[in-house]
Design a protein around this motif. Structure first.
Motif, mmCIF file in Angstrom:
data_model
loop_
_atom_site.group_PDB
_atom_site.id
_atom_site.type_symbol
_atom_site.label_atom_id
_atom_site.label_comp_id
_atom_site.label_asym_id
_atom_site.label_seq_id
_atom_site.Cartn_x
_atom_site.Cartn_y
_atom_site.Cartn_z
ATOM 1 N N VAL A 79 13.490 3.912 -10.180
ATOM 2 C CA VAL A 79 14.577 3.503 -9.176
ATOM 3 C C VAL A 79 14.022 3.929 -7.716
ATOM 4 N N TYR A 80 14.312 3.005 -6.818
ATOM 5 C CA TYR A 80 13.834 3.334 -5.511
ATOM 6 C C TYR A 80 14.906 3.378 -4.596
ATOM 7 N N ALA A 81 15.390 4.382 -3.966
ATOM 8 C CA ALA A 81 16.123 4.467 -2.991
ATOM 9 C C ALA A 81 15.888 5.312 -1.723
ATOM 10 N N TRP A 82 15.059 4.428 -0.807
ATOM 11 C CA TRP A 82 14.428 4.917 0.172
ATOM 12 C C TRP A 82 15.148 4.587 1.485
ATOM 13 N N GLY A 83 15.806 5.847 2.056
ATOM 14 C CA GLY A 83 16.653 5.804 3.103
ATOM 15 C C GLY A 83 17.590 5.151 3.311
ATOM 16 N N SER A 84 18.482 4.847 2.005
ATOM 17 C CA SER A 84 19.720 4.014 1.807
ATOM 18 C C SER A 84 20.910 5.127 1.746
ATOM 19 N N LEU A 85 20.987 5.989 0.704
ATOM 20 C CA LEU A 85 21.925 6.347 0.274
ATOM 21 C C LEU A 85 22.532 7.575 1.429
ATOM 22 N N HIS A 86 21.753 8.035 2.317
ATOM 23 C CA HIS A 86 22.272 8.650 3.096
ATOM 24 C C HIS A 86 23.192 8.067 4.001
ATOM 25 N N ASP A 115 0.805 -1.091 -0.096
ATOM 26 C CA ASP A 115 -0.058 0.000 -0.110
ATOM 27 C C ASP A 115 1.052 1.153 0.091
ATOM 28 N N SER A 116 1.931 1.322 0.624
ATOM 29 C CA SER A 116 2.703 2.395 0.848
ATOM 30 C C SER A 116 3.526 2.625 -0.530
ATOM 31 N N LEU A 117 4.089 1.709 -1.120
ATOM 32 C CA LEU A 117 4.697 1.727 -2.450
ATOM 33 C C LEU A 117 3.739 2.384 -3.501
ATOM 34 N N ALA A 118 2.662 1.610 -3.360
ATOM 35 C CA ALA A 118 1.522 1.952 -4.468
ATOM 36 C C ALA A 118 1.147 3.535 -4.238
ATOM 37 N N THR A 138 10.923 -4.510 -2.664
ATOM 38 C CA THR A 138 11.320 -4.997 -3.947
ATOM 39 C C THR A 138 10.315 -6.209 -4.226
ATOM 40 N N ILE A 139 9.935 -6.941 -3.332
ATOM 41 C CA ILE A 139 8.932 -7.971 -3.258
ATOM 42 C C ILE A 139 7.349 -7.260 -3.545
ATOM 43 N N ALA A 140 7.118 -5.920 -2.688
ATOM 44 C CA ALA A 140 5.832 -5.303 -2.871
ATOM 45 C C ALA A 140 5.865 -4.816 -4.174
ATOM 46 N N ALA A 141 6.957 -4.596 -4.867
ATOM 47 C CA ALA A 141 6.732 -4.003 -6.287
ATOM 48 C C ALA A 141 6.436 -5.144 -7.104
#
Length: 290
Positions: A146-153, A58-61, A85-88
């Motif tokens: 491309v989904y980079a949620w809370g990782s690159l920081h 639901d969040s990703l959608a 990734t699984i949600a996608a």
């Protein structure tokens, strides 16, 4: 939509040499860099279930949009538990790749795929790789989302990582980027995270309880809602450990992100502010056509 082949697993694995607990910048030490893989393993074994996966779907959608995901090539940068990734995959992507520098995280993600969505095994792959490794990233091709949620920081070199990962986005494609918001307390949190990671395990548990309790009260006061009712399929106490231990740690304000991403050829479509001031701003960006 033409599918492009994702680079070979052997090439990806060979291109990454960082130990699991070394900062990607090369400037950190194993004593300071937080082991996110261990935390994701704990989360997956103790709290992850079908309702949390449904919450992630639901969040990703809601963030990306089902129309953008249906039939898309999707890349999850810093995939952690593999949850999104699984949600996608549940939302109908044509092909998905999640990669993470932490080998435990990759193992956990593969395990969760087999547990929650074995039917997606032919469309989803998880791989070890660094967002700072231009050779590895360049081998992956281009993606519609491309989904980079809370990782690159947490790479230790946030802006070089963002620039490198941005090359994965197809012209006209979507880049979802979540970064910690710049706040007057951010330097203080940097110090807290360093002290936390230098503390022995028993003391870390004390920090989790003491600071976690304060965070609980502060979050409830700021938002007016129960912090235990987590969004995105997360869990409050797992997030406390992730937040306190999450070092390397960088942050940026909205205007700073807008200017830098414009220079990299991205239009900012939407910004969603964090629930609390030090949380993540969510940026929806579109790469301008070539």
């Amino acid at each position: 939509m033409a599918a492009r082949r994702i680079g070979s697993d052997s090439k990806g694995s060979d291109s990454v040499v960082e130990p699991a607990k070394t900062a990607e910048s090369g400037g950190g030490t194993s004593a300071l860099a937080f082991d996110f893989g261990e935390n994701w393993d704990h989360y997956s074994r103790t709290v992850l279930d079908e309702p949390r996966l449904a919450a992630a779907v639901d969040s990703l959608a809601g963030l990306v949009g089902t129309d953008r995901l249906k039939g898309a090539r999707f890349c999850d940068v810093g995939s952690g538990s593999g949850l999104f990734t699984i949600a996608a995959g549940k939302l109908g992507i044509a092909q998905g790749l999640g990669f993470d520098v932490n080998p435990t995280g990759v193992e956990v993600a593969r395990r969760n795929l087999g547990r929650f969505a074995p039917e997606l095994a032919d469309r989803i792959d998880f791989r070890r790789g660094s967002a700072l490794d231009a050779g590895f990233v360049g081998s992956l091709g281009r993606f519609d989302v491309v989904y980079a949620w809370g990782s690159l920081h947490h790479t230790g070199s946030m802006w070089p990582a963002i620039e490198t990962v941005g090359q994965l986005v197809e012209p006209g494609g979507i880049f979802v980027l979540a970064l910690y918001n710049r706040h007057w307390t951010s330097p203080l949190w940097t110090l807290i995270k360093i002290v936390y990671n230098l503390s022995p395990g028993v003391l870390r548990k004390v920090w989790d309880w003491l600071l976690g309790s304060l965070m609980f009260l502060a979050t409830w006061a700021v938002t007016g809602s129960n912090p235990l009712r987590k969004e995105r399929g997360m869990e409050f106490w797992v997030d406390v450990t992730d937040w306190l231990g999450g070092y390397p740690y960088e942050y940026a304000g909205v205007d700073e992100v807008r200017a830098r991403m414009d220079a990299q050829g991205f239009d900012l479509l939407e910004v969603r502010p964090p629930r609390v001031p030090t949380g993540c701003n969510e940026f929806i960006l579109r790469r301008r056509p070539a």
